[in-house]
Enzyme design. Structure first.
Site, PDB file in Angstrom:
ATOM      1  N   ASP A  98       0.860  -1.200   0.097  1.00  0.00           N
ATOM      2  CA  ASP A  98       0.018  -0.003  -0.057  1.00  0.00           C
ATOM      3  C   ASP A  98       0.927   1.336  -0.051  1.00  0.00           C
ATOM      4  OD1 ASP A  98      -2.034   1.837   0.037  1.00  0.00           O
ATOM      5  OD2 ASP A  98      -3.009   1.337   1.807  1.00  0.00           O
ATOM      6  N   ASN A 206      -7.426  -2.146   7.974  1.00  0.00           N
ATOM      7  CA  ASN A 206      -7.469  -1.425   8.936  1.00  0.00           C
ATOM      8  C   ASN A 206      -7.589   0.163   8.683  1.00  0.00           C
ATOM      9  OD1 ASN A 206      -4.986  -0.541   7.689  1.00  0.00           O
ATOM     10  ND2 ASN A 206      -3.577  -0.960   9.351  1.00  0.00           N
ATOM     11  N   GLU A 210     -12.391   8.512  10.856  1.00  0.00           N
ATOM     12  CA  GLU A 210     -12.747   8.553  12.469  1.00  0.00           C
ATOM     13  C   GLU A 210     -13.296   9.726  12.990  1.00  0.00           C
ATOM     14  OE1 GLU A 210     -10.558   5.131  14.949  1.00  0.00           O
ATOM     15  OE2 GLU A 210     -10.014   7.277  15.875  1.00  0.00           O
ATOM     16  N   HIS A 332       3.103   6.821   5.642  1.00  0.00           N
ATOM     17  CA  HIS A 332       3.907   5.913   6.544  1.00  0.00           C
ATOM     18  C   HIS A 332       4.538   4.564   5.484  1.00  0.00           C
ATOM     19  CE1 HIS A 332      -0.353   4.877   8.479  1.00  0.00           C
ATOM     20  NE2 HIS A 332      -0.105   4.151   7.532  1.00  0.00           N
ATOM     21  N   HIS A 407       4.107   4.183  13.833  1.00  0.00           N
ATOM     22  CA  HIS A 407       2.847   4.691  12.916  1.00  0.00           C
ATOM     23  C   HIS A 407       1.725   4.200  13.390  1.00  0.00           C
ATOM     24  CE1 HIS A 407       2.620   0.473  11.277  1.00  0.00           C
ATOM     25  NE2 HIS A 407       1.876   0.821  10.295  1.00  0.00           N
TER      26      HIS A 407
END
Length: 484
Positions: A98, A206, A210, A332, A407
């Site tokens: 990713d 993940n 939020e 990250h 991270h």
DNA sequence: ATGTCC
């Protein structure tokens, strides 16, 4: 201390060294507490991976790992490695599938009390406006090839040019949302196809959006510069380059596997496939990876725009009253060409950060003017039930970790074990009791991502804080989340 | 992480 047959020397309370042995070109160094070292790494291949990375041609100083270290493809997740530009290599395993997975944090002027009556409609609205889950698509119209080219070469600047963001959003994005040497022409047709309808989509696993409340402030002066106050409603977005970045990684692993043979590298693991940064193969991967990174920045920008729209609609507010500002956007999973001090000289190196966040100090030329007096915001999400942290970069990070920090929390339970643990439970109600409203595509993701599946992010952040690499600025508590 | 196998 011996972990899993690997001998570690304690350097400081939370810093351990693997001595340079056999083909290692540099020693390994892991920032972690004794407790976490013993409890999380005893049955893990991650320490072996720190040693494997130390074999890479041109690696400088140390093969490093952060306290959220765990097993990954080739490199450990939580790994940092800098290679010099003369004989050094670049490796997709040091970036991950990713490409430019990252986090952004944005403020509002609202407090929890003000949003509480409409919290459920807000989460519903966010879930409606932002496509989530594996294969999610269609946040904005399917992109034409010329728009895709612009996104891959200009990153989130494209979104701003298309009224999906503001100039200030660019200013507060790492690299201003654009890696300038990105090259559209070295990205495969298949990668482009996968990305064409995925701008502004959240993805799965993940990844999340939020709604949080600032629960605690540790450094009021720094928090004020970041625009944060206690009780404030903020949002976090965690996602990456979706299918496009995955495909770029997959394509170039094949290219660099061949290159590793061509250049005669003897590597302890095939998954460390790499090429000299200067080589044609290395340059092609770098340019394609940068294009995927630009796609990810644009992705997070479009999602943030949709989130802002969701707030305005839910609370029937004018934009000027919402106080919506991007604090920062960090990546990250990336390899970056940066200047670092090696011994007595400043050298350009390729810093691979795989599950590690850049953490530049006060005065850095690479951070927004507004933050130069305090340092770069470092965003460290935890699990959806407990909390996340905002930290700040330091000079010591530049000296010791090539300006990098942790991270996230890192998994405690495998996805499979988490599923077993969640069986027969109602996690949605459990989260609601904790004050967190969740909407997700399927129960499987909620189960795999349940709070107990993660380590306590406070332990991870404390290691970096105690060792002076990053300092805690604020703690965020989740009140609503959407997931894939 | 990933149209969880081109």
């Amino acid at each position: 201390m011996n972990i899993n047959g690997i001998e570690l020397k304690q350097i400081r309370e939370n810093l351990w060294e693997i001595p340079q042995i056999n083909g290692m070109r540099v020693p390994g160094r892991i920032y972690i507490s004794r407790e976490m070292l013993e409890s999380t790494l005893s049955e893990d291949e991650a320490l072996k991976q720190v040693m494997n990375v130390a074999h890479l041609p041109g690696i400088e100083k140390y093969s490093l790992a952060m306290p959220d270290i765990h097993w990954g493809y080739g490199f450990p997740i939580g790994g940092v490695a800098a290679t010099n530009l003369d004989e050094g290599v670049i490796s997709p395993g040091g970036v991950g599938y990713d490409i430019n997975c990252g986090v952004r944090l944005a403020t509002t002027s609202l407090t929890l009390e003000e949003i509480q009556p409409k919290l459920e409609p807000l989460i519903t609205k966010l879930f409606q406006n932002i496509p989530t889950g594996v294969g999610a698509s269609g946040a904005i119209k399917k992109l034409s090839k010329s728009d895709l080219k612009k996104i891959l070469e200009k990153g989130s600047v494209w979104a701003v040019e298309n009224n999906l963001g503001t100039q200030s959003d660019i200013q507060f994005t790492e690299e201003s949302g654009t890696l300038k040497n990105a090259d559209f022409s070295v990205v495969s047709e298949r990668a482009l196809e996968r990305g064409a309808d995925q701008a502004g989509t959240l993805g799965s696993g993940n990844h999340f959006l939020e709604v949080d409340v600032v629960e605690e402030i540790y450094e009021p002066k720094v928090a004020e510069v970041f625009g944060l106050f206690k009780g404030q409603v903020v949002i976090q977005i965690h996602t990456g380059s979706r299918g496009l970045g995955y495909q770029v990684c997959d394509d170039y692993l094949k290219v660099l596997l061949k290159a590793s043979e061509k250049y005669g590298f003897k590597l302890p693991d095939k998954q460390l496939a790499c090429a000299p940064i200067k080589s044609q193969e290395g340059q092609a991967y770098l340019a394609a990876m940068q294009a995927a990174a630009n796609f990810a920045w644009n992705n997070r920008q479009v999602i943030m725009h949709l989130a802002k729209k969701s707030f305005l609609e839910t609370f029937d507010m004018k934009e000027s009253d919402l106080g919506f500002h991007l604090v920062y956007d960090v990546c990250h999973n990336i390899a970056k060409i940066e200047k670092h001090q090696i011994g007595n000289v400043i050298k350009e190196v390729c810093v691979h950060r795989k599950g590690a966040t850049r953490a530049f100090p006060p005065g850095s030329e690479m951070i927004p003017e507004k933050y130069k007096s305090v340092g770069q915001p470092v965003l460290i999400p935890g699990d959806m039930g407990r909390y996340s942290y905002v930290a700040v970069g330091t000079e010591k990070a530049m000296e010791e970790t090539f300006g990098s920090s942790c991270h996230g929390a890192g998994r405690n339970l495998s996805r499979h074990k988490a599923m077993k643990e969640a069986k027969g439970r109602d996690l949605v109600s459990e989260l609601k009791k904790k004050g967190v409203i969740i909407q997700a595509k399927g129960y499987k993701t909620i189960a795999e991502e349940m709070p107990a599946a993660y380590k306590d992010v406070a332990d991870v952040v404390d290691v970096m804080h105690k060792e002076g690499i990053t300092r805690k600025v604020a703690k965020l508590k989740p009140v609503g989340v959407i997931k894939g």
